[in-house]
Design a protein around this motif. Structure first.
Motif, PDB file in Angstrom:
ATOM      1  N   THR A  44       9.622 -16.107  -6.405  1.00  0.00           N
ATOM      2  CA  THR A  44       9.768 -16.151  -4.953  1.00  0.00           C
ATOM      3  C   THR A  44       8.405 -16.312  -4.295  1.00  0.00           C
ATOM      4  N   ALA A  45       7.437 -15.533  -4.745  1.00  0.00           N
ATOM      5  CA  ALA A  45       6.089 -15.632  -4.173  1.00  0.00           C
ATOM      6  C   ALA A  45       5.519 -17.027  -4.375  1.00  0.00           C
ATOM      7  N   ASP A  46       5.713 -17.602  -5.553  1.00  0.00           N
ATOM      8  CA  ASP A  46       5.185 -18.933  -5.843  1.00  0.00           C
ATOM      9  C   ASP A  46       5.849 -19.994  -4.961  1.00  0.00           C
ATOM     10  N   ALA A  47       7.168 -19.866  -4.774  1.00  0.00           N
ATOM     11  CA  ALA A  47       7.876 -20.847  -3.956  1.00  0.00           C
ATOM     12  C   ALA A  47       7.482 -20.748  -2.489  1.00  0.00           C
ATOM     13  N   LEU A  48       7.364 -19.523  -1.984  1.00  0.00           N
ATOM     14  CA  LEU A  48       6.953 -19.352  -0.585  1.00  0.00           C
ATOM     15  C   LEU A  48       5.537 -19.872  -0.351  1.00  0.00           C
ATOM     16  N   ALA A  49       4.704 -19.786  -1.376  1.00  0.00           N
ATOM     17  CA  ALA A  49       3.327 -20.294  -1.248  1.00  0.00           C
ATOM     18  C   ALA A  49       3.298 -21.788  -0.977  1.00  0.00           C
ATOM     19  N   LEU A  50       4.372 -22.480  -1.341  1.00  0.00           N
ATOM     20  CA  LEU A  50       4.440 -23.932  -1.144  1.00  0.00           C
ATOM     21  C   LEU A  50       5.412 -24.323  -0.037  1.00  0.00           C
TER      22      LEU A  50
END
Length: 345
Positions: A44-50
């Motif tokens: 989730t954190a990785d996806a929100l970062a993009l």
């Protein structure tokens, strides 16, 4: 204006009316990603970062703190262009921090206004007509008379509305149908605007003193937190009824409990709480003259459908470069357009 490259739209796997996905998914230039709400989820954190757009749950107690749109999350999401709060409220979004970062923020003001207005009167009537007390006695007791459960009429009484936005205006319209005199206090509106919305303008002190029913319809912010406390409850008419379908924290729950316990107020209808849901041993829940619901005023099938549709439509508008109708930080718009052009081509 069209979006020339895929824009990434993210939401968490918190329940939302399916119309949101049905609107976003067919858009050829959008990529919808549904992410885990688990605060420990690295994906989730990785996806929100993009992410370019983030639909965020507006209910503070339903959303893990890690996924609030605050300075910490913003700093880890350099691509984020716009945020859509899933309700009229936006307690989970730091609008000031978003503005500083060039992020446009919208809410869904008015999308569930009719549902909330209807719920306001459901609570008010339940208190005044003693509906819950009657229901419980019929189920669990015997040996009482109808007169033991006698309620009141509301016709000809005065209702005071604190806040006269879209929801407050709907409440004023319904109130007139019940034959109520409608007073309103809203420091953001002038007297002419208040009259146009179906109420008599007044100051807060006069509203409290003259109203048989006081109903909150203002947002929770630094200026309104504990706006209604012990002093304000004491200033209300003896025997008045207090109702809130706004936000927990605008009224002081301890002060309200004391005003009810002393008999100064006749009852209260509460849909919102400082902690949601409230603890089962919360003092207000011990009062027979309190009718309580779980922040469900806008959580109707129609209301949730309208909120989800509004959120999806506004996200599409923003990513297309079109100014949305419920932009909370209009001062950011020119910078937003610059960031959007850089990010999406």
């Amino acid at each position: 204006m069209s979006v020339p490259s895929k824009a990434r739209v993210c939401r968490l796997d918190i329940w939302i009316n399916p119309v949101f996905d049905r609107i976003i998914t067919p858009e050829p230039q959008l990529d919808l990603q549904i992410l885990s709400k688990d605060p420990s989820c690295a994906m989730t954190a990785d996806a929100l970062a993009l992410a370019h757009a983030y639909h965020v749950c507006a209910a503070k107690d339903d959303l893990p703190r890690r996924w609030f749109v605050d300075e910490q999350l913003i700093s880890s999401c350099p691509e984020l262009l716009c945020v859509s709060a899933g309700g009229a409220g936006y307690d989970t979004v730091d609008v000031q921090a978003c503005t500083a970062a060039g992020i446009a923020v919208v809410n869904q003001s008015g999308a569930n206004a009719n549902s909330v207005a209807e719920h306001t009167f459901a609570l008010l009537l339940a208190v005044v007509k003693r509906v819950v007390e009657s229901d419980q006695k019929l189920r669990h007791e015997s040996g009482f008379t109808r007169e033991d459960l006698m309620g009141d009429e509301i016709y000809g009484s005065t209702i005071g509305l604190i806040g006269l936005g879209v929801i407050g205006t709907c409440v004023a319209r319904v109130a007139q149908g019940f034959g109520l005199r409608v007073l309103a206090y809203d420091p953001l509106l002038d007297a002419h605007q208040i009259r146009e919305r179906g109420a008599e303008p007044t100051d807060l002190r006069t509203l409290l003193a003259e109203s048989d029913f006081v109903s909150l319809h203002c947002p929770l912010n630094a200026q309104t937190r504990h706006l209604i406390g012990a002093e304000e409850f004491a200033a209300m008419k003896p025997g008045a009824v207090f109702v809130s379908t706004a936000r927990g924290g605008i009224h002081d729950e301890i002060a309200l409990y004391e005003a009810l316990k002393s008999g100064h107020l006749k009852g209260a209808g509460l849909d919102v709480w400082e902690t949601e849901p409230p603890r089962r041993d919360a003092p207000l829940l011990s009062m027979p003259n309190v009718v309580a619901t779980f922040h469900t005023a806008g959580v109707s099938h129609g209301g949730r459908h309208n909120v989800a549709r509004s959120s999806a439509q506004q996200i599409i508008m923003m990513l297309n470069g079109d100014r949305p109708p419920h932009l909370l930080n209009p001062q950011v718009w020119e910078r937003y357009l610059e960031r959007r052009a850089k990010a999406l081509g």
